[in-house]
Design an enzyme around this catalytic site. Structure first.
Site, PDB file in Angstrom:
ATOM      1  N   ASP A  41       1.102  -1.234  -0.104  1.00  0.00           N
ATOM      2  CA  ASP A  41      -0.117   0.126  -0.128  1.00  0.00           C
ATOM      3  C   ASP A  41       0.867   1.311  -0.540  1.00  0.00           C
ATOM      4  OD1 ASP A  41       0.747   0.340   2.483  1.00  0.00           O
ATOM      5  OD2 ASP A  41      -0.787   0.241   3.412  1.00  0.00           O
ATOM      6  N   ASP A  44       1.198   4.770   2.461  1.00  0.00           N
ATOM      7  CA  ASP A  44       0.660   5.437   3.205  1.00  0.00           C
ATOM      8  C   ASP A  44       1.338   6.619   3.604  1.00  0.00           C
ATOM      9  OD1 ASP A  44       0.913   2.343   4.967  1.00  0.00           O
ATOM     10  OD2 ASP A  44       3.082   2.381   4.109  1.00  0.00           O
ATOM     11  N   ASP A  64      -3.415   4.126   2.437  1.00  0.00           N
ATOM     12  CA  ASP A  64      -3.665   4.576   4.495  1.00  0.00           C
ATOM     13  C   ASP A  64      -3.170   6.546   4.938  1.00  0.00           C
ATOM     14  OD1 ASP A  64      -4.559   2.085   4.803  1.00  0.00           O
ATOM     15  OD2 ASP A  64      -2.908   1.759   6.134  1.00  0.00           O
TER      16      ASP A  64
HETATM   17  N1  DCT Z   1       1.584   1.679  11.488  1.00  0.00           N
HETATM   18  C1  DCT Z   1       1.167   1.026  13.165  1.00  0.00           C
HETATM   19  N2  DCT Z   1      -0.122   1.406  13.152  1.00  0.00           N
HETATM   20  C2  DCT Z   1      -1.052   0.236  12.175  1.00  0.00           C
HETATM   21  C3  DCT Z   1      -0.339   0.232  11.032  1.00  0.00           C
HETATM   22  C4  DCT Z   1       0.607   0.207  10.999  1.00  0.00           C
HETATM   23  O1  DCT Z   1       1.993   2.214  13.423  1.00  0.00           O
HETATM   24  N3  DCT Z   1      -2.076   0.497  12.377  1.00  0.00           N
HETATM   25  C5  DCT Z   1       2.580   1.497  11.551  1.00  0.00           C
HETATM   26  C6  DCT Z   1       4.112  -0.366  11.015  1.00  0.00           C
HETATM   27  C7  DCT Z   1       4.375   0.371  10.084  1.00  0.00           C
HETATM   28  C8  DCT Z   1       4.115   1.303   9.134  1.00  0.00           C
HETATM   29  O2  DCT Z   1       2.729   1.736   9.847  1.00  0.00           O
HETATM   30  C9  DCT Z   1       2.706   1.046   7.649  1.00  0.00           C
HETATM   31  O3  DCT Z   1       2.701  -0.155   7.991  1.00  0.00           O
HETATM   32  P1  DCT Z   1       2.407  -0.590   6.609  1.00  0.00           P
HETATM   33  O4  DCT Z   1       2.119  -0.613   5.293  1.00  0.00           O
HETATM   34  O5  DCT Z   1       1.350  -1.967   7.136  1.00  0.00           O
HETATM   35  O6  DCT Z   1       4.172  -1.662   6.058  1.00  0.00           O
HETATM   36  P2  DCT Z   1       5.126  -1.823   5.627  1.00  0.00           P
HETATM   37  O7  DCT Z   1       6.079  -1.746   5.856  1.00  0.00           O
HETATM   38  O8  DCT Z   1       4.256   0.290   4.904  1.00  0.00           O
HETATM   39  O9  DCT Z   1       5.314  -2.350   4.684  1.00  0.00           O
HETATM   40  P3  DCT Z   1       4.310  -2.793   2.764  1.00  0.00           P
HETATM   41  O10 DCT Z   1       5.175  -1.900   1.776  1.00  0.00           O
HETATM   42  O11 DCT Z   1       3.867  -4.005   2.786  1.00  0.00           O
HETATM   43  O12 DCT Z   1       3.228  -1.860   3.141  1.00  0.00           O
HETATM   44 MG    MG Z   2       3.145   0.126   3.791  1.00  0.00          MG
END
Ligand code: DCT
Ligand code: MG
Length: 510
Positions: free
Chosen positions: A343, A345, A434
């Site tokens: 995703d 963020d 997100d």
């Molecule tokens: N996070 C958080 N609370 C959440 C979800 C995520 O604090 N409810 C944090 C932990 C990692 C970061 O935010 C981003 O989360 P992800 O998108 O799930 O992970 P990513 O490291 O960006 O990996 P991906 O490439 O899979 O998106």
């Molecule tokens: Mg991510």
């Protein structure tokens, strides 16, 4: 009922060594065309040679099975230059241009660096007539002394994306995931910590001696490492990959909106494929799962950096249309330098806006995108943030900021990259996004929390609790001894409060 479990966690029994076929890697992309490596088997042994060949090939080196006149670099272990020359003469193979004669330490450094490293005197094998092989130990093959100082906490290690131990970390990532699916929390943590510490090493584990002094590698973990060194693979991992429950959970959780609970239910009901789940009339899906199925192909194909950048431009445009002073920061894996993500963020914060303006922003952005036809799905979660609430003690707690989980309809003409991979006629791609909105004074904590990786965050919190008597989460840092909240304007200040050296985002890939 679950299928009978092969006991994946029992210590492995010694089996006869398997070599050859298992090791032979498929032809892979050769990155360094000018370099043709041959590894001498003499004194090294078949298994170790095959293991090194496999690793080097994975890093893009051309490694020949047989000696030929195209070989430019001959690598040997526990052989002097004279030994190698002697061996070459016996082979009766014409080696036209003078190949480099190098100690295995050179190749290991190359594998670690992911590219050819400079050949220095310590790598070059010495040709001397009076060299008896037993007196030539070659360059020292000891570990860097820094190994003894590796911390058990990921927040005290620098973990870039240059993973020298992928063959091991892939195995532990799979085992950890399997434990997660089976809700076996302790083993899950064990494997995640093992994978994490191995990702931080600046060298490749070649023998068990290399694992000495490294934290988070218990006996169970070491057994698996040993098996991979010896056989090129782990029987436990193989069993997991063939396990029906693992395969099903992996498949089901790949759908947006499907977690462990739903996977468990579908698995128990006997479902094994997504098409059967999808077409079953008795099942009720949430709105999120319906969107997950609808855009499944796009969502599993992962987001490229070019796509993330294109989304970023559109997010900034929309946010700043309502709050011109707002900061929009791409967080998550992309901030850590990853080239792909599941995703994108974003953290949004605005220094000059009122609480009301802040609270209304995400809804306004959603309305705008909906009007423009850029929104495929969204779920806006209202803030439950309270200024005076103590940080959560749970390492995996969700935060309380207002956020929006959505599926964006990204017009592909906005993506600045070669789009040859897109079938003709496809004009957009569904992308998981997100958005998190946080009060300006909490932006450093939110940024640190949303940058990840998850393992890095877990260890930051664990470190704060156990080493500093502080509680850290995505909103705040609380000092239990002084009973005060510690303010921070930047991530650097949070690390300083915790008494930690600053770790850059691209070093947080734990
Ligand atoms: N996070 C958080 N609370 C959440 C979800 C995520 O604090 N409810 C944090 C932990 C990692 C970061 O935010 C981003 O989360 P992800 O998108 O799930 O992970 P990513 O490291 O960006 O990996 P991906 O490439 O899979 O998106
Ligand atoms: Mg991510």
């Amino acid at each position: 009922m679950d299928p009978p479990q092969t006991s994946p966690l029992s210590p492995r029994k010694k089996r006869p060594r398997q070599t050859g076929a298992l090791m032979a890697s498929s032809p892979q992309d050769i990155k360094f065309q000018d370099l043709v490596v041959f590894i001498l088997e003499k004194k090294m042994g078949t298994t170790r040679r095959a293991f090194l060949m496999e690793l080097a090939r994975r890093k893009g080196f051309r490694v020949e099975n047989e000696l030929s006149d195209s070989v430019t670099h001959i690598v040997a272990e526990n052989n002097s230059g004279s030994d190698v020359l002697e061996w070459l003469q016996v082979q009766k193979i014409q080696v036209s241009s003078q190949p480099e004669l190098l100690d295995v330490s050179w190749l290991i450094e190359c594998i670690g660096a992911g590219k050819p490293v400079e050949m220095t005197g310590k790598h070059q094998l010495v040709v001397r007539r009076d060299y008896s092989d037993s007196t030539n130990p070659g360059p020292p093959k000891t570990l860097p002394t820094a190994v003894q100082k590796i911390s058990q906490y990921a927040c005290q290690r620098r973990t870039t994306l240059n993973n020298c131990n992928q063959i091991f970390t892939d195995a532990f990532d799979i085992l950890a995931e399997n434990c997660e699916f089976r809700e076996n929390e302790d083993s899950c943590v064990t494997f995640m910590r093992a994978a994490s510490v191995l990702k931080s090493l600046p060298f490749t584990i070649i023998s068990m001696k290399d694992t000495e002094g490294i934290p988070c590698l218990g006996s169970k973990v070491k057994c698996i490492i040993e098996e991979i060194i010896e056989d090129g693979e782990s029987s436990e991992v193989k069993a997991v990959l063939n396990d029906e429950r693992y395969q099903s959970f992996k498949l089901f959780t790949s759908v947006f909106g499907v977690g462990l609970k739903t996977s468990e239910k579908w698995f128990r009901m006997g479902f094994r494929t997504l098409s059967k789940v999808r077409s079953d009339e008795s099942l009720k899906f949430t709105r999120m799962q319906r969107a997950g199925f609808l855009y499944y192909e796009d969502l599993v194909s992962c987001v490229t950096r070019a796509e993330a950048e294109a989304v970023s431009v559109l997010v900034k445009e929309a946010v700043q249309a309502f709050l011109p002073d707002a900061f929009v920061t791409m967080t998550g894996g992309f901030r850590r330098g990853k080239k792909m993500g599941h995703d994108v963020d974003f953290l949004i914060t605005s220094p000059g806006s009122t609480e009301d303006e802040e609270q209304q922003l995400l809804q306004k952005v959603m309305n705008l995108w909906e009007k423009k036809g850029l929104l495929l799905y969204y779920d806006l979660v209202e803030s439950t943030f309270e200024k005076l609430r103590l940080p959560s003690r749970k390492v995996d707690a969700l935060d309380h900021f207002q956020k929006c989980f959505l599926i964006f309809k990204l017009p592909l003409q906005r993506v600045d990259s070669d789009q040859s991979s897109w079938q003709e006629g496809k004009t957009w791609k569904a992308i998981r996004v997100d958005l998190v909105m946080c009060p300006y004074e909490r932006r450093a904590f939110a940024l640190l929390g949303w940058t990840g990786s998850r393992q890095f965050e877990r260890d930051l919190r664990r470190y704060a609790t156990h080493e500093r008597k502080m509680i850290l989460d995505n909103h705040a840092l609380y000092d239990k001894t002084k009973r005060i909240f510690l303010k921070a304007e930047s991530e650097e200040e949070i690390f300083a409060h915790l008494g930690l050296d600053y770790i850059e985002p691209w070093e947080r890939n734990a």
